[in-house]
Scaffold this motif. Structure first.
Motif, PDB file in Angstrom:
ATOM      1  N   HIS A 112      43.325  40.158  39.655  1.00  0.00           N
ATOM      2  CA  HIS A 112      43.714  40.544  41.017  1.00  0.00           C
ATOM      3  C   HIS A 112      44.206  39.323  41.792  1.00  0.00           C
ATOM      4  O   HIS A 112      45.098  39.424  42.635  1.00  0.00           O
ATOM      5  N   THR A 113      43.626  38.166  41.511  1.00  0.00           N
ATOM      6  CA  THR A 113      43.991  36.957  42.254  1.00  0.00           C
ATOM      7  C   THR A 113      44.459  35.837  41.321  1.00  0.00           C
ATOM      8  O   THR A 113      43.982  35.724  40.193  1.00  0.00           O
ATOM      9  N   GLN A 114      45.351  34.996  41.834  1.00  0.00           N
ATOM     10  CA  GLN A 114      45.878  33.858  41.067  1.00  0.00           C
ATOM     11  C   GLN A 114      44.766  32.857  40.758  1.00  0.00           C
ATOM     12  O   GLN A 114      44.762  32.217  39.704  1.00  0.00           O
ATOM     13  N   GLN A 115      43.813  32.764  41.687  1.00  0.00           N
ATOM     14  CA  GLN A 115      42.695  31.808  41.532  1.00  0.00           C
ATOM     15  C   GLN A 115      41.958  32.045  40.208  1.00  0.00           C
ATOM     16  O   GLN A 115      41.669  31.111  39.463  1.00  0.00           O
ATOM     17  N   THR A 116      41.694  33.310  39.903  1.00  0.00           N
ATOM     18  CA  THR A 116      40.996  33.653  38.653  1.00  0.00           C
ATOM     19  C   THR A 116      41.837  33.227  37.457  1.00  0.00           C
ATOM     20  O   THR A 116      41.322  32.658  36.491  1.00  0.00           O
ATOM     21  N   LEU A 117      43.138  33.482  37.540  1.00  0.00           N
ATOM     22  CA  LEU A 117      44.027  33.152  36.422  1.00  0.00           C
ATOM     23  C   LEU A 117      44.133  31.638  36.240  1.00  0.00           C
ATOM     24  O   LEU A 117      44.143  31.144  35.105  1.00  0.00           O
ATOM     25  N   GLY A 143      37.606  38.965  34.598  1.00  0.00           N
ATOM     26  CA  GLY A 143      36.332  38.602  35.221  1.00  0.00           C
ATOM     27  C   GLY A 143      35.307  38.203  34.173  1.00  0.00           C
ATOM     28  O   GLY A 143      35.640  37.581  33.163  1.00  0.00           O
ATOM     29  N   ASN A 144      34.075  38.600  34.401  1.00  0.00           N
ATOM     30  CA  ASN A 144      32.998  38.212  33.476  1.00  0.00           C
ATOM     31  C   ASN A 144      33.300  38.667  32.055  1.00  0.00           C
ATOM     32  O   ASN A 144      33.209  37.888  31.107  1.00  0.00           O
ATOM     33  N   MET A 145      33.685  39.939  31.898  1.00  0.00           N
ATOM     34  CA  MET A 145      33.894  40.471  30.547  1.00  0.00           C
ATOM     35  C   MET A 145      35.276  40.126  30.007  1.00  0.00           C
ATOM     36  O   MET A 145      35.400  39.609  28.896  1.00  0.00           O
ATOM     37  N   GLY A 146      36.318  40.412  30.796  1.00  0.00           N
ATOM     38  CA  GLY A 146      37.675  40.097  30.344  1.00  0.00           C
ATOM     39  C   GLY A 146      37.820  38.608  30.071  1.00  0.00           C
ATOM     40  O   GLY A 146      38.392  38.198  29.055  1.00  0.00           O
ATOM     41  N   ALA A 156      39.913  45.693  31.235  1.00  0.00           N
ATOM     42  CA  ALA A 156      38.620  45.064  31.535  1.00  0.00           C
ATOM     43  C   ALA A 156      38.440  44.921  33.048  1.00  0.00           C
ATOM     44  O   ALA A 156      37.973  43.901  33.539  1.00  0.00           O
ATOM     45  N   VAL A 157      38.860  45.980  33.764  1.00  0.00           N
ATOM     46  CA  VAL A 157      38.625  46.029  35.215  1.00  0.00           C
ATOM     47  C   VAL A 157      37.387  46.876  35.472  1.00  0.00           C
ATOM     48  O   VAL A 157      36.882  47.540  34.567  1.00  0.00           O
ATOM     49  N   LYS A 158      36.905  46.876  36.691  1.00  0.00           N
ATOM     50  CA  LYS A 158      35.724  47.667  37.035  1.00  0.00           C
ATOM     51  C   LYS A 158      36.011  49.158  36.776  1.00  0.00           C
ATOM     52  O   LYS A 158      37.163  49.612  36.903  1.00  0.00           O
ATOM     53  N   ALA A 180      35.432  49.471  29.835  1.00  0.00           N
ATOM     54  CA  ALA A 180      34.725  49.892  31.051  1.00  0.00           C
ATOM     55  C   ALA A 180      33.564  50.822  30.716  1.00  0.00           C
ATOM     56  O   ALA A 180      33.730  51.799  29.991  1.00  0.00           O
ATOM     57  N   ALA A 181      32.418  50.519  31.262  1.00  0.00           N
ATOM     58  CA  ALA A 181      31.211  51.286  30.967  1.00  0.00           C
ATOM     59  C   ALA A 181      31.285  52.676  31.585  1.00  0.00           C
ATOM     60  O   ALA A 181      31.560  52.815  32.779  1.00  0.00           O
ATOM     61  N   GLY A 182      31.085  53.682  30.767  1.00  0.00           N
ATOM     62  CA  GLY A 182      30.905  55.050  31.256  1.00  0.00           C
ATOM     63  C   GLY A 182      32.147  55.735  31.794  1.00  0.00           C
ATOM     64  O   GLY A 182      32.034  56.753  32.473  1.00  0.00           O
TER      65      GLY A 182
HETATM   66  N1  NAP Z   1      30.045  42.093  32.611  1.00  0.00           N
HETATM   67  C1  NAP Z   1      29.612  42.542  31.448  1.00  0.00           C
HETATM   68  O1  NAP Z   1      28.666  41.986  30.848  1.00  0.00           O
HETATM   69  C2  NAP Z   1      30.271  43.752  30.817  1.00  0.00           C
HETATM   70  C3  NAP Z   1      29.867  44.158  29.524  1.00  0.00           C
HETATM   71  C4  NAP Z   1      30.528  45.252  28.938  1.00  0.00           C
HETATM   72  C5  NAP Z   1      31.513  45.936  29.629  1.00  0.00           C
HETATM   73  N2  NAP Z   1      31.857  45.536  30.889  1.00  0.00           N
HETATM   74  C6  NAP Z   1      32.914  46.266  31.602  1.00  0.00           C
HETATM   75  O2  NAP Z   1      33.959  45.345  31.862  1.00  0.00           O
HETATM   76  C7  NAP Z   1      34.638  45.743  33.054  1.00  0.00           C
HETATM   77  C8  NAP Z   1      34.784  44.532  33.959  1.00  0.00           C
HETATM   78  O3  NAP Z   1      33.500  44.102  34.349  1.00  0.00           O
HETATM   79  P1  NAP Z   1      33.265  42.592  34.809  1.00  0.00           P
HETATM   80  O4  NAP Z   1      31.807  42.385  34.852  1.00  0.00           O
HETATM   81  O5  NAP Z   1      34.091  41.661  33.988  1.00  0.00           O
HETATM   82  O6  NAP Z   1      33.860  42.664  36.298  1.00  0.00           O
HETATM   83  P2  NAP Z   1      34.426  41.466  37.184  1.00  0.00           P
HETATM   84  O7  NAP Z   1      33.762  40.194  36.800  1.00  0.00           O
HETATM   85  O8  NAP Z   1      34.374  41.919  38.594  1.00  0.00           O
HETATM   86  O9  NAP Z   1      35.965  41.356  36.726  1.00  0.00           O
HETATM   87  C9  NAP Z   1      36.918  42.303  37.063  1.00  0.00           C
HETATM   88  C10 NAP Z   1      38.274  41.648  36.905  1.00  0.00           C
HETATM   89  O10 NAP Z   1      39.267  42.610  37.203  1.00  0.00           O
HETATM   90  C11 NAP Z   1      40.265  41.967  37.981  1.00  0.00           C
HETATM   91  N3  NAP Z   1      40.993  42.985  38.735  1.00  0.00           N
HETATM   92  C12 NAP Z   1      40.639  43.681  39.839  1.00  0.00           C
HETATM   93  N4  NAP Z   1      41.595  44.560  40.195  1.00  0.00           N
HETATM   94  C13 NAP Z   1      42.595  44.395  39.293  1.00  0.00           C
HETATM   95  C14 NAP Z   1      43.857  44.983  39.114  1.00  0.00           C
HETATM   96  N5  NAP Z   1      44.290  45.964  39.923  1.00  0.00           N
HETATM   97  N6  NAP Z   1      44.619  44.582  38.077  1.00  0.00           N
HETATM   98  C15 NAP Z   1      44.215  43.614  37.220  1.00  0.00           C
HETATM   99  N7  NAP Z   1      43.003  43.009  37.341  1.00  0.00           N
HETATM  100  C16 NAP Z   1      42.219  43.391  38.355  1.00  0.00           C
HETATM  101  C17 NAP Z   1      39.520  40.998  38.847  1.00  0.00           C
HETATM  102  O11 NAP Z   1      40.402  40.001  39.335  1.00  0.00           O
HETATM  103  P3  NAP Z   1      39.899  38.829  40.321  1.00  0.00           P
HETATM  104  O12 NAP Z   1      38.965  37.986  39.490  1.00  0.00           O
HETATM  105  O13 NAP Z   1      41.147  38.102  40.640  1.00  0.00           O
HETATM  106  O14 NAP Z   1      39.237  39.484  41.480  1.00  0.00           O
HETATM  107  C18 NAP Z   1      38.512  40.454  37.839  1.00  0.00           C
HETATM  108  O15 NAP Z   1      39.070  39.393  37.116  1.00  0.00           O
HETATM  109  C19 NAP Z   1      33.816  46.850  33.707  1.00  0.00           C
HETATM  110  O16 NAP Z   1      34.474  48.090  33.562  1.00  0.00           O
HETATM  111  C20 NAP Z   1      32.494  46.827  32.946  1.00  0.00           C
HETATM  112  O17 NAP Z   1      31.931  48.114  32.818  1.00  0.00           O
HETATM  113  C21 NAP Z   1      31.264  44.454  31.489  1.00  0.00           C
END
Ligand code: NAP
Length: 246
Positions: free
Chosen positions: A36-41, A12-15, A70-72, A96-98
Protein backbone atom coordinates in the motif's frame (compact mmCIF):
# COMPACT_ATOMS: atom_id res chain seq x y z
CA UNK A 1 8.55 -23.29 -10.79
CA UNK A 2 11.70 -21.47 -9.61
CA UNK A 3 11.89 -19.83 -13.04
CA UNK A 4 8.27 -18.71 -12.98
CA UNK A 5 7.56 -15.04 -12.41
CA UNK A 6 5.74 -14.45 -9.15
CA UNK A 7 3.76 -11.36 -8.14
CA UNK A 8 3.23 -10.98 -4.39
CA UNK A 9 0.42 -8.57 -3.54
CA UNK A 10 0.99 -7.29 -0.01
CA UNK A 11 4.38 -7.13 1.69
CA UNK A 12 3.57 -7.08 5.39
CA UNK A 13 4.40 -9.67 8.02
CA UNK A 14 3.43 -12.65 5.86
CA UNK A 15 4.04 -11.35 2.34
CA UNK A 16 7.35 -9.84 3.44
CA UNK A 17 8.44 -13.11 5.10
CA UNK A 18 7.63 -15.04 1.91
CA UNK A 19 9.54 -12.58 -0.26
CA UNK A 20 12.59 -12.72 2.02
CA UNK A 21 12.42 -16.53 2.11
CA UNK A 22 12.13 -16.85 -1.68
CA UNK A 23 14.91 -14.27 -2.11
CA UNK A 24 17.17 -16.37 0.13
CA UNK A 25 16.26 -19.36 -2.05
CA UNK A 26 17.77 -17.49 -5.02
CA UNK A 27 14.50 -16.37 -6.63
CA UNK A 28 14.85 -12.56 -6.27
CA UNK A 29 14.96 -11.85 -10.01
CA UNK A 30 11.54 -13.50 -10.43
CA UNK A 31 9.76 -11.62 -7.62
CA UNK A 32 7.58 -8.56 -8.13
CA UNK A 33 6.10 -7.20 -4.91
CA UNK A 34 3.44 -4.60 -4.16
CA UNK A 35 2.24 -2.88 -0.99
CA UNK A 36 0.00 0.00 0.00
CA UNK A 37 2.89 2.35 0.76
CA UNK A 38 6.30 3.00 -0.83
CA UNK A 39 7.87 2.94 2.64
CA UNK A 40 7.13 -0.79 2.99
CA UNK A 41 8.57 -1.49 -0.45
CA UNK A 42 11.73 0.55 0.24
CA UNK A 43 12.36 -1.47 3.41
CA UNK A 44 11.87 -4.73 1.53
CA UNK A 45 14.22 -3.79 -1.32
CA UNK A 46 16.88 -2.93 1.24
CA UNK A 47 16.55 -6.45 2.65
CA UNK A 48 16.20 -8.16 -0.77
CA UNK A 49 18.10 -6.04 -3.35
CA UNK A 50 17.27 -8.11 -6.46
CA UNK A 51 13.48 -7.92 -6.28
CA UNK A 52 11.15 -5.64 -8.27
CA UNK A 53 8.70 -3.49 -6.32
CA UNK A 54 5.80 -1.26 -7.36
CA UNK A 55 2.61 0.23 -5.95
CA UNK A 56 0.48 -0.78 -8.95
CA UNK A 57 -1.09 -4.24 -8.41
CA UNK A 58 -2.36 -4.63 -12.00
CA UNK A 59 1.04 -3.83 -13.47
CA UNK A 60 2.74 -6.24 -11.08
CA UNK A 61 0.41 -9.04 -12.20
CA UNK A 62 0.83 -8.37 -15.96
CA UNK A 63 4.07 -10.35 -16.44
CA UNK A 64 3.54 -12.89 -13.68
CA UNK A 65 2.85 -16.62 -14.01
CA UNK A 66 1.82 -16.93 -10.38
CA UNK A 67 0.06 -14.34 -8.17
CA UNK A 68 0.18 -14.63 -4.38
CA UNK A 69 -2.37 -12.58 -2.44
CA UNK A 70 -0.97 -11.59 0.96
CA UNK A 71 -3.21 -8.69 1.95
CA UNK A 72 -5.55 -8.67 4.94
CA UNK A 73 -8.61 -10.92 4.48
CA UNK A 74 -11.06 -8.03 4.09
CA UNK A 75 -9.07 -6.66 1.14
CA UNK A 76 -8.99 -9.88 -0.91
CA UNK A 77 -12.21 -9.22 -2.87
CA UNK A 78 -11.20 -5.65 -3.68
CA UNK A 79 -7.73 -6.68 -4.87
CA UNK A 80 -9.11 -9.51 -7.02
CA UNK A 81 -11.47 -7.06 -8.73
CA UNK A 82 -8.55 -4.70 -9.30
CA UNK A 83 -6.25 -7.31 -10.91
CA UNK A 84 -8.99 -9.37 -12.65
CA UNK A 85 -8.34 -7.95 -16.18
CA UNK A 86 -4.69 -9.07 -15.95
CA UNK A 87 -5.29 -12.42 -14.26
CA UNK A 88 -6.32 -14.52 -17.28
CA UNK A 89 -5.01 -18.07 -16.73
CA UNK A 90 -2.37 -17.14 -14.15
CA UNK A 91 -2.22 -19.27 -11.03
CA UNK A 92 -3.92 -17.30 -8.23
CA UNK A 93 -2.87 -18.29 -4.71
CA UNK A 94 -4.20 -16.76 -1.49
CA UNK A 95 -2.63 -16.97 1.97
CA UNK A 96 -5.47 -14.99 3.60
CA UNK A 97 -6.91 -16.78 6.60
CA UNK A 98 -10.52 -17.86 6.32
CA UNK A 99 -11.38 -16.15 3.01
CA UNK A 100 -13.05 -18.09 0.21
CA UNK A 101 -13.38 -16.76 -3.32
CA UNK A 102 -14.25 -18.67 -6.48
CA UNK A 103 -11.51 -16.88 -8.43
CA UNK A 104 -8.74 -18.26 -6.17
CA UNK A 105 -7.07 -21.44 -7.49
CA UNK A 106 -5.20 -22.58 -4.40
CA UNK A 107 -5.47 -21.72 -0.71
CA UNK A 108 -2.20 -21.82 1.19
CA UNK A 109 -1.47 -21.33 4.87
CA UNK A 110 2.21 -20.62 5.57
CA UNK A 111 3.76 -19.15 8.71
CA UNK A 112 6.17 -16.28 9.20
CA UNK A 113 9.18 -18.58 9.61
CA UNK A 114 9.07 -18.65 5.78
CA UNK A 115 11.58 -15.80 6.03
CA UNK A 116 14.13 -18.30 7.32
CA UNK A 117 13.11 -21.23 5.12
CA UNK A 118 11.37 -22.84 8.11
CA UNK A 119 7.67 -22.36 7.44
CA UNK A 120 5.21 -25.16 8.13
CA UNK A 121 2.86 -24.59 5.20
CA UNK A 122 -0.46 -26.21 4.32
CA UNK A 123 -1.74 -26.26 0.74
CA UNK A 124 -5.37 -27.12 0.14
CA UNK A 125 -6.00 -29.96 -2.31
CA UNK A 126 -6.87 -28.51 -5.71
CA UNK A 127 -6.03 -29.01 -9.36
CA UNK A 128 -2.88 -26.90 -9.11
CA UNK A 129 -1.97 -27.68 -5.50
CA UNK A 130 1.29 -29.42 -6.42
CA UNK A 131 2.56 -26.34 -8.25
CA UNK A 132 1.81 -24.22 -5.19
CA UNK A 133 3.42 -26.85 -2.94
CA UNK A 134 6.59 -26.72 -5.02
CA UNK A 135 6.73 -22.94 -4.65
CA UNK A 136 6.07 -22.91 -0.90
CA UNK A 137 8.43 -25.87 -0.47
CA UNK A 138 11.20 -23.34 -1.17
CA UNK A 139 10.50 -21.68 2.20
CA UNK A 140 10.04 -24.69 4.44
CA UNK A 141 8.06 -27.86 4.89
CA UNK A 142 4.89 -28.02 2.81
CA UNK A 143 1.95 -30.41 3.14
CA UNK A 144 -1.01 -30.78 0.77
CA UNK A 145 -4.18 -31.48 2.79
CA UNK A 146 -7.93 -31.74 2.15
CA UNK A 147 -10.02 -28.64 2.82
CA UNK A 148 -11.30 -30.04 6.14
CA UNK A 149 -7.75 -29.87 7.59
CA UNK A 150 -6.82 -26.36 6.45
CA UNK A 151 -8.13 -24.61 9.57
CA UNK A 152 -6.48 -27.18 11.83
CA UNK A 153 -3.20 -26.60 9.97
CA UNK A 154 -3.66 -22.85 10.33
CA UNK A 155 -4.16 -23.16 14.10
CA UNK A 156 -1.24 -25.58 14.59
CA UNK A 157 1.32 -23.81 12.41
CA UNK A 158 0.15 -20.42 11.06
CA UNK A 159 -1.02 -19.34 14.52
CA UNK A 160 0.87 -22.09 16.34
CA UNK A 161 4.20 -20.32 15.98
CA UNK A 162 2.80 -17.59 18.25
CA UNK A 163 1.71 -20.17 20.83
CA UNK A 164 5.21 -21.69 20.87
CA UNK A 165 6.62 -18.20 21.43
CA UNK A 166 4.22 -17.67 24.33
CA UNK A 167 5.52 -20.89 25.91
CA UNK A 168 9.09 -19.64 25.43
CA UNK A 169 8.17 -16.35 27.05
CA UNK A 170 6.72 -18.19 30.04
CA UNK A 171 9.98 -20.17 30.38
CA UNK A 172 11.96 -16.93 30.24
CA UNK A 173 9.81 -15.31 32.91
CA UNK A 174 10.34 -18.33 35.16
CA UNK A 175 14.06 -18.11 34.50
CA UNK A 176 14.15 -14.42 35.37
CA UNK A 177 12.22 -15.04 38.60
CA UNK A 178 14.85 -17.64 39.52
CA UNK A 179 17.75 -15.25 38.88
CA UNK A 180 18.75 -15.18 35.19
CA UNK A 181 18.88 -11.96 33.19
CA UNK A 182 16.26 -11.89 30.38
CA UNK A 183 18.87 -12.35 27.61
CA UNK A 184 20.35 -15.37 29.37
CA UNK A 185 16.89 -16.77 30.06
CA UNK A 186 16.03 -16.41 26.37
CA UNK A 187 19.19 -18.23 25.26
CA UNK A 188 18.53 -21.02 27.77
CA UNK A 189 14.87 -21.38 26.74
CA UNK A 190 15.74 -21.42 23.02
CA UNK A 191 18.54 -23.94 23.42
CA UNK A 192 16.30 -26.17 25.55
CA UNK A 193 13.50 -25.96 22.98
CA UNK A 194 15.96 -26.72 20.17
CA UNK A 195 17.34 -29.68 22.14
CA UNK A 196 13.84 -31.10 22.60
CA UNK A 197 13.01 -30.63 18.91
CA UNK A 198 16.29 -32.17 17.77
CA UNK A 199 15.88 -35.15 20.11
CA UNK A 200 12.37 -35.92 18.88
CA UNK A 201 13.43 -35.46 15.25
CA UNK A 202 16.58 -37.60 15.55
CA UNK A 203 15.08 -40.44 17.61
CA UNK A 204 11.52 -40.46 16.29
CA UNK A 205 10.41 -40.90 19.92
CA UNK A 206 6.92 -39.97 21.13
CA UNK A 207 7.31 -36.93 23.43
CA UNK A 208 6.09 -38.94 26.42
CA UNK A 209 8.79 -41.60 25.84
CA UNK A 210 11.40 -38.84 25.72
CA UNK A 211 9.95 -37.33 28.91
CA UNK A 212 10.43 -40.72 30.62
CA UNK A 213 14.15 -40.41 29.92
CA UNK A 214 14.28 -37.16 31.92
CA UNK A 215 11.99 -38.18 34.73
CA UNK A 216 13.40 -39.99 37.77
CA UNK A 217 10.74 -41.61 39.97
CA UNK A 218 10.35 -39.43 43.05
CA UNK A 219 12.64 -36.84 41.41
CA UNK A 220 12.21 -33.18 40.60
CA UNK A 221 11.16 -33.32 36.91
CA UNK A 222 7.94 -35.14 37.77
CA UNK A 223 7.11 -32.47 40.34
CA UNK A 224 7.20 -29.82 37.61
CA UNK A 225 5.30 -32.01 35.13
CA UNK A 226 2.56 -32.62 37.68
CA UNK A 227 2.30 -28.88 38.36
CA UNK A 228 1.63 -28.44 34.61
CA UNK A 229 -1.11 -31.07 34.87
CA UNK A 230 -2.65 -29.41 37.95
CA UNK A 231 -2.76 -26.17 35.92
CA UNK A 232 -4.45 -28.06 33.03
CA UNK A 233 -1.59 -27.33 30.64
CA UNK A 234 -2.59 -30.01 28.08
CA UNK A 235 -6.18 -28.88 28.15
CA UNK A 236 -5.17 -25.23 27.78
CA UNK A 237 -3.04 -26.02 24.69
CA UNK A 238 -5.80 -28.11 23.08
CA UNK A 239 -8.37 -25.39 23.76
CA UNK A 240 -5.97 -22.78 22.41
CA UNK A 241 -5.58 -24.70 19.14
CA UNK A 242 -9.34 -25.22 18.77
CA UNK A 243 -10.25 -21.64 19.70
CA UNK A 244 -9.96 -20.39 16.11
CA UNK A 245 -12.03 -23.18 14.54
CA UNK A 246 -15.48 -22.25 13.39
N1 NAP B 1 0.97 -12.75 9.82
C1 NAP B 1 0.96 -14.07 9.77
O1 NAP B 1 1.65 -14.75 10.56
C2 NAP B 1 0.10 -14.78 8.75
C3 NAP B 1 0.18 -16.19 8.65
C4 NAP B 1 -0.59 -16.82 7.65
C5 NAP B 1 -1.43 -16.09 6.83
N2 NAP B 1 -1.50 -14.73 6.98
C6 NAP B 1 -2.39 -13.97 6.09
O2 NAP B 1 -1.58 -13.07 5.36
C7 NAP B 1 -2.35 -11.91 5.04
C8 NAP B 1 -1.56 -10.67 5.40
O3 NAP B 1 -1.36 -10.65 6.79
P1 NAP B 1 -0.14 -9.84 7.42
O4 NAP B 1 -0.04 -10.26 8.83
O5 NAP B 1 1.07 -9.96 6.56
O6 NAP B 1 -0.73 -8.35 7.33
P2 NAP B 1 0.09 -6.98 7.29
O7 NAP B 1 1.38 -7.14 8.01
O8 NAP B 1 -0.85 -5.91 7.70
O9 NAP B 1 0.44 -6.79 5.73
C9 NAP B 1 -0.52 -6.47 4.78
C10 NAP B 1 0.21 -5.90 3.58
O10 NAP B 1 -0.74 -5.60 2.58
C11 NAP B 1 -0.38 -4.35 2.01
N3 NAP B 1 -1.56 -3.77 1.39
C12 NAP B 1 -2.63 -3.16 1.95
N4 NAP B 1 -3.53 -2.79 1.01
C13 NAP B 1 -3.00 -3.17 -0.18
C14 NAP B 1 -3.42 -3.06 -1.51
N5 NAP B 1 -4.60 -2.52 -1.83
N6 NAP B 1 -2.62 -3.57 -2.48
C15 NAP B 1 -1.43 -4.15 -2.20
N7 NAP B 1 -0.97 -4.28 -0.93
C16 NAP B 1 -1.74 -3.79 0.05
C17 NAP B 1 0.17 -3.55 3.15
O11 NAP B 1 0.96 -2.48 2.65
P3 NAP B 1 1.66 -1.41 3.64
O12 NAP B 1 2.70 -2.20 4.39
O13 NAP B 1 2.28 -0.45 2.70
O14 NAP B 1 0.59 -0.85 4.51
C18 NAP B 1 0.99 -4.61 3.86
O15 NAP B 1 2.27 -4.70 3.30
C19 NAP B 1 -3.66 -12.00 5.81
O16 NAP B 1 -4.73 -12.29 4.94
C20 NAP B 1 -3.43 -13.13 6.81
O17 NAP B 1 -4.60 -13.86 7.07
C21 NAP B 1 -0.75 -14.07 7.91
Amino acid sequence: MVNNKIAIIGAGNMGGALVKGWAKAGMSANLTVTAHTQQTLDRLVEACPGITVMLNNSKAVQDADVVVLAVKPWLIQQVIEEIEPELKDKLLISVAAGVRNERIDVYVMPNIAAEFGKSMTFVEEAAKAETAAELFGKVGLCKVVPQRLMDAGMMMAGCGIAYVMRFLRAMMEGGVEMGFYPDEAKKIALQTMQGAVTMLRETGLHPEAAIDKVTTPGGITIKGLNELDHAAFNSAVIRCLKAGLK
